[in-house]
Design a protein around this motif. Sequence first.
Motif, PDB file in Angstrom:
ATOM      1  N   GLU A   3      -0.736   2.840  -7.039  1.00 44.43           N
ATOM      2  CA  GLU A   3      -2.068   3.267  -7.426  1.00 44.43           C
ATOM      3  C   GLU A   3      -2.264   3.112  -8.921  1.00 44.43           C
ATOM      4  O   GLU A   3      -1.300   2.999  -9.688  1.00 44.43           O
ATOM      5  CB  GLU A   3      -2.321   4.722  -7.019  1.00 44.43           C
ATOM      6  CG  GLU A   3      -1.487   5.734  -7.792  1.00 44.43           C
ATOM      7  CD  GLU A   3      -1.802   7.173  -7.414  1.00 44.43           C
ATOM      8  OE1 GLU A   3      -2.319   7.400  -6.305  1.00 44.43           O
ATOM      9  OE2 GLU A   3      -1.519   8.058  -8.243  1.00 44.43           O
ATOM     10  N   TRP A  36     -16.130   2.519  -1.266  1.00 40.01           N
ATOM     11  CA  TRP A  36     -15.615   1.160  -1.192  1.00 40.01           C
ATOM     12  C   TRP A  36     -16.317   0.335  -2.258  1.00 40.01           C
ATOM     13  O   TRP A  36     -17.547   0.234  -2.271  1.00 40.01           O
ATOM     14  CB  TRP A  36     -15.869   0.576   0.190  1.00 40.01           C
ATOM     15  CG  TRP A  36     -15.054  -0.661   0.454  1.00 40.01           C
ATOM     16  CD1 TRP A  36     -15.476  -1.954   0.338  1.00 40.01           C
ATOM     17  CD2 TRP A  36     -13.691  -0.733   0.857  1.00 40.01           C
ATOM     18  NE1 TRP A  36     -14.458  -2.824   0.641  1.00 40.01           N
ATOM     19  CE2 TRP A  36     -13.347  -2.106   0.970  1.00 40.01           C
ATOM     20  CE3 TRP A  36     -12.719   0.220   1.139  1.00 40.01           C
ATOM     21  CZ2 TRP A  36     -12.073  -2.536   1.342  1.00 40.01           C
ATOM     22  CZ3 TRP A  36     -11.455  -0.198   1.517  1.00 40.01           C
ATOM     23  CH2 TRP A  36     -11.148  -1.569   1.620  1.00 40.01           C
ATOM     24  N   VAL A  82      -7.443   4.077  -7.425  1.00 42.11           N
ATOM     25  CA  VAL A  82      -7.437   3.018  -6.427  1.00 42.11           C
ATOM     26  C   VAL A  82      -6.000   2.872  -5.960  1.00 42.11           C
ATOM     27  O   VAL A  82      -5.064   2.913  -6.753  1.00 42.11           O
ATOM     28  CB  VAL A  82      -7.981   1.688  -6.995  1.00 42.11           C
ATOM     29  CG1 VAL A  82      -7.174   1.232  -8.192  1.00 42.11           C
ATOM     30  CG2 VAL A  82      -8.009   0.616  -5.920  1.00 42.11           C
ATOM     31  N   GLU A  83      -5.813   2.731  -4.648  1.00 39.21           N
ATOM     32  CA  GLU A  83      -4.477   2.645  -4.070  1.00 39.21           C
ATOM     33  C   GLU A  83      -4.422   1.470  -3.102  1.00 39.21           C
ATOM     34  O   GLU A  83      -5.384   1.208  -2.377  1.00 39.21           O
ATOM     35  CB  GLU A  83      -4.127   3.942  -3.352  1.00 39.21           C
ATOM     36  CG  GLU A  83      -2.701   4.006  -2.852  1.00 39.21           C
ATOM     37  CD  GLU A  83      -2.322   5.380  -2.329  1.00 39.21           C
ATOM     38  OE1 GLU A  83      -1.355   5.468  -1.553  1.00 39.21           O
ATOM     39  OE2 GLU A  83      -2.998   6.370  -2.688  1.00 39.21           O
ATOM     40  N   ARG A  84      -3.295   0.774  -3.115  1.00 38.03           N
ATOM     41  CA  ARG A  84      -3.079  -0.346  -2.194  1.00 38.03           C
ATOM     42  C   ARG A  84      -1.722  -0.185  -1.515  1.00 38.03           C
ATOM     43  O   ARG A  84      -0.922   0.677  -1.875  1.00 38.03           O
ATOM     44  CB  ARG A  84      -3.132  -1.681  -2.938  1.00 38.03           C
ATOM     45  CG  ARG A  84      -4.490  -2.028  -3.553  1.00 38.03           C
ATOM     46  CD  ARG A  84      -4.426  -3.355  -4.300  1.00 38.03           C
ATOM     47  NE  ARG A  84      -5.691  -3.672  -4.971  1.00 38.03           N
ATOM     48  CZ  ARG A  84      -5.825  -4.656  -5.848  1.00 38.03           C
ATOM     49  NH1 ARG A  84      -4.777  -5.424  -6.154  1.00 38.03           N
ATOM     50  NH2 ARG A  84      -6.994  -4.892  -6.416  1.00 38.03           N
ATOM     51  N   ASP A  85      -1.471  -1.065  -0.562  1.00 39.02           N
ATOM     52  CA  ASP A  85      -0.179  -1.069   0.126  1.00 39.02           C
ATOM     53  C   ASP A  85       0.881  -1.842  -0.634  1.00 39.02           C
ATOM     54  O   ASP A  85       2.039  -1.924  -0.202  1.00 39.02           O
ATOM     55  CB  ASP A  85      -0.324  -1.682   1.528  1.00 39.02           C
ATOM     56  CG  ASP A  85      -1.149  -0.802   2.452  1.00 39.02           C
ATOM     57  OD1 ASP A  85      -1.157   0.426   2.241  1.00 39.02           O
ATOM     58  OD2 ASP A  85      -1.782  -1.339   3.380  1.00 39.02           O
ATOM     59  N   SER A  86       0.504  -2.427  -1.754  1.00 39.66           N
ATOM     60  CA  SER A  86       1.406  -3.180  -2.616  1.00 39.66           C
ATOM     61  C   SER A  86       0.902  -2.993  -4.048  1.00 39.66           C
ATOM     62  O   SER A  86      -0.169  -2.417  -4.264  1.00 39.66           O
ATOM     63  CB  SER A  86       1.415  -4.665  -2.221  1.00 39.66           C
ATOM     64  OG  SER A  86       0.113  -5.213  -2.286  1.00 39.66           O
ATOM     65  N   GLU A 141     -13.353  -5.206  -3.038  1.00 35.63           N
ATOM     66  CA  GLU A 141     -12.277  -5.321  -2.056  1.00 35.63           C
ATOM     67  C   GLU A 141     -11.384  -4.092  -2.006  1.00 35.63           C
ATOM     68  O   GLU A 141     -10.406  -4.065  -1.248  1.00 35.63           O
ATOM     69  CB  GLU A 141     -11.426  -6.552  -2.379  1.00 35.63           C
ATOM     70  CG  GLU A 141     -12.198  -7.875  -2.328  1.00 35.63           C
ATOM     71  CD  GLU A 141     -11.318  -9.065  -2.638  1.00 35.63           C
ATOM     72  OE1 GLU A 141     -10.141  -8.854  -2.999  1.00 35.63           O
ATOM     73  OE2 GLU A 141     -11.806 -10.205  -2.509  1.00 35.63           O
ATOM     74  N   ASP A 142     -11.706  -3.066  -2.778  1.00 37.22           N
ATOM     75  CA  ASP A 142     -10.823  -1.908  -2.871  1.00 37.22           C
ATOM     76  C   ASP A 142     -11.521  -0.615  -2.482  1.00 37.22           C
ATOM     77  O   ASP A 142     -12.707  -0.414  -2.745  1.00 37.22           O
ATOM     78  CB  ASP A 142     -10.282  -1.747  -4.300  1.00 37.22           C
ATOM     79  CG  ASP A 142      -9.199  -2.760  -4.624  1.00 37.22           C
ATOM     80  OD1 ASP A 142      -8.175  -2.755  -3.911  1.00 37.22           O
ATOM     81  OD2 ASP A 142      -9.380  -3.544  -5.564  1.00 37.22           O
ATOM     82  N   VAL A 196      -0.933  -2.744  -7.474  1.00 40.89           N
ATOM     83  CA  VAL A 196      -2.366  -2.927  -7.759  1.00 40.89           C
ATOM     84  C   VAL A 196      -2.503  -3.895  -8.928  1.00 40.89           C
ATOM     85  O   VAL A 196      -2.525  -3.496 -10.097  1.00 40.89           O
ATOM     86  CB  VAL A 196      -3.032  -1.580  -8.071  1.00 40.89           C
ATOM     87  CG1 VAL A 196      -4.538  -1.783  -8.282  1.00 40.89           C
ATOM     88  CG2 VAL A 196      -2.795  -0.588  -6.943  1.00 40.89           C
ATOM     89  N   LEU A 238      -6.982  -6.200 -10.895  1.00 34.96           N
ATOM     90  CA  LEU A 238      -7.957  -5.204 -10.447  1.00 34.96           C
ATOM     91  C   LEU A 238      -9.313  -5.395 -11.112  1.00 34.96           C
ATOM     92  O   LEU A 238      -9.404  -5.647 -12.314  1.00 34.96           O
ATOM     93  CB  LEU A 238      -7.430  -3.805 -10.772  1.00 34.96           C
ATOM     94  CG  LEU A 238      -8.319  -2.627 -10.379  1.00 34.96           C
ATOM     95  CD1 LEU A 238      -8.472  -2.544  -8.859  1.00 34.96           C
ATOM     96  CD2 LEU A 238      -7.740  -1.316 -10.930  1.00 34.96           C
ATOM     97  N   SER A 292       3.131   1.278   4.680  1.00 34.17           N
ATOM     98  CA  SER A 292       3.224  -0.118   4.303  1.00 34.17           C
ATOM     99  C   SER A 292       4.659  -0.608   4.450  1.00 34.17           C
ATOM    100  O   SER A 292       5.581   0.144   4.735  1.00 34.17           O
ATOM    101  CB  SER A 292       2.774  -0.300   2.851  1.00 34.17           C
ATOM    102  OG  SER A 292       3.775   0.144   1.959  1.00 34.17           O
TER     103      SER A 292
END
Length: 205
Positions: A10, A117, A140-144, A120-121, A146, A149, A2
């Motif tokens: 996360e 899935w 749950v992990e995102r590129d920015s 959206e996560d 979290v 949620l 990212s």
Amino acid sequence: MSEFGDFEFERKFLVGDMPAVAASDPSPALIAQAYLFASDGYAVRVRLQGPAPARLDVSTAELVGALGGEAIGTMTAKGPAAGGTRYEAERDLDPLVAGQIVARAEHVVLKVRSSVWLGEDGWVIDRFLGGNAPLVLAEVERDSPVVDLVIPSFCTTEVSEDDRFRNEHLAFHPFSGWAGDYRNELELLGPTFVDTLGCNHFDGT
């Protein structure tokens, strides 16, 4: 990678029982990870990951051997976590070398990971083996960061900021040794969820 580089974002939750949705993953993975160093939130980890074998009630060495040529090896350096963010620099490692390190290491975490899935996560649900059974955690992990949620109903309480549920702690202090005390603590204090990362939305409410 990212725009934030070697950082992961996360959130992690305790799960009471393996949720039915985990069965929707047709190819769960076996993860064997050795912790070569862990202190004050810093850790060095070697991981071997591949398709989960049919038999899981065998030794660590047998599980590592069962992963065979489909395995992926990595070495990761981690820093302390704060606010759902943690420095994590991961690099590829020859799986044969990774397997030999894991097979010889003293502090190893074994788990079966299902990926699903939800909304959206993307979530992972980890069922721990060996001394950490019957622990189940969802991440749950995102590129920015979290934020805002939607938390699935199978999440009992959030443990994102509880260092006891970090894998490096579980490697040195398996869950089976303190599960009873933790359950008593949870019953006394009740579930908690981080409230500094936007608004929590609870699935089904």
